[in-house]
Write a protein that holds these residues in place. Structure first.
Motif, short mmCIF file in Angstrom:
data_model
loop_
_atom_site.label_atom_id
_atom_site.label_comp_id
_atom_site.label_asym_id
_atom_site.label_seq_id
_atom_site.Cartn_x
_atom_site.Cartn_y
_atom_site.Cartn_z
N LEU A 32 0.83 -1.21 0.00
CA LEU A 32 0.00 0.00 0.00
C LEU A 32 0.86 1.26 0.00
N LYS A 33 1.97 1.19 0.67
CA LYS A 33 2.89 2.33 0.71
C LYS A 33 3.39 2.66 -0.70
N VAL A 34 3.72 1.63 -1.48
CA VAL A 34 4.18 1.82 -2.85
C VAL A 34 3.03 2.33 -3.72
N GLU A 35 1.87 1.69 -3.60
CA GLU A 35 0.73 2.03 -4.47
C GLU A 35 0.16 3.42 -4.20
N THR A 36 0.39 3.96 -3.01
CA THR A 36 -0.08 5.31 -2.68
C THR A 36 1.05 6.33 -2.72
N GLU A 37 2.20 5.92 -3.26
CA GLU A 37 3.38 6.79 -3.31
C GLU A 37 3.70 7.34 -1.92
N CYS A 55 -2.81 3.83 -6.90
CA CYS A 55 -3.02 3.18 -8.19
C CYS A 55 -2.32 1.84 -8.19
N LEU A 56 -3.05 0.78 -8.58
CA LEU A 56 -2.46 -0.54 -8.68
C LEU A 56 -1.63 -0.65 -9.96
N GLU A 57 -0.83 -1.69 -10.05
CA GLU A 57 0.03 -1.89 -11.23
C GLU A 57 -0.76 -1.94 -12.52
N ASP A 58 -2.02 -2.45 -12.45
CA ASP A 58 -2.82 -2.57 -13.68
C ASP A 58 -3.56 -1.29 -14.03
N GLY A 59 -3.31 -0.22 -13.27
CA GLY A 59 -3.93 1.07 -13.55
C GLY A 59 -5.21 1.34 -12.78
N THR A 60 -5.68 0.37 -12.01
CA THR A 60 -6.88 0.54 -11.21
C THR A 60 -6.63 1.55 -10.10
N LYS A 61 -7.48 2.58 -10.03
CA LYS A 61 -7.35 3.58 -8.96
C LYS A 61 -7.97 3.02 -7.68
N ILE A 62 -7.33 3.33 -6.56
CA ILE A 62 -7.81 2.86 -5.26
C ILE A 62 -7.81 4.01 -4.27
N ALA A 63 -8.59 3.84 -3.22
CA ALA A 63 -8.57 4.74 -2.07
C ALA A 63 -8.23 3.88 -0.86
N VAL A 64 -7.29 4.35 -0.07
CA VAL A 64 -6.82 3.59 1.08
C VAL A 64 -7.04 4.43 2.34
#
Length: 71
Positions: A32-37, A55-64
């Motif tokens: 999550l740390k990587v995916e949320t920069e 953002c996940l590797e496949d381009g899917t945007k997420i909210a954490v």
């Protein structure tokens, strides 16, 4: 030893949860740390914590949601 048995039971439970159909995808804190920069894009705050864009590797945007006062 009690601790070894408890740790093994926890590992078995974690493995089981990863294979339950329709269970939400689970991520490690490091992922999550990587995916949320490094939790830099703050979308706001809501009861008990802050919400970050990612953002996940496949381009899917997420909210954490990062909960406050949780170790």
């Amino acid at each position: 030893m009690f601790w070894k048995k408890k740790r093994k039971a926890n590992e078995e439970e974690e493995d089981y949860l990863d294979h339950v159909p329709e269970m939400p995808t689970r991520f490690s804190y490091d992922e999550l740390k990587v995916e949320t920069e490094n939790f830099t894009k703050n979308l706001g705050e809501e009861g008990f914590g802050s919400i970050f864009e990612g953002c996940l590797e496949d381009g899917t945007k997420i909210a954490v949601k990062c909960l406050d006062e949780i170790g």
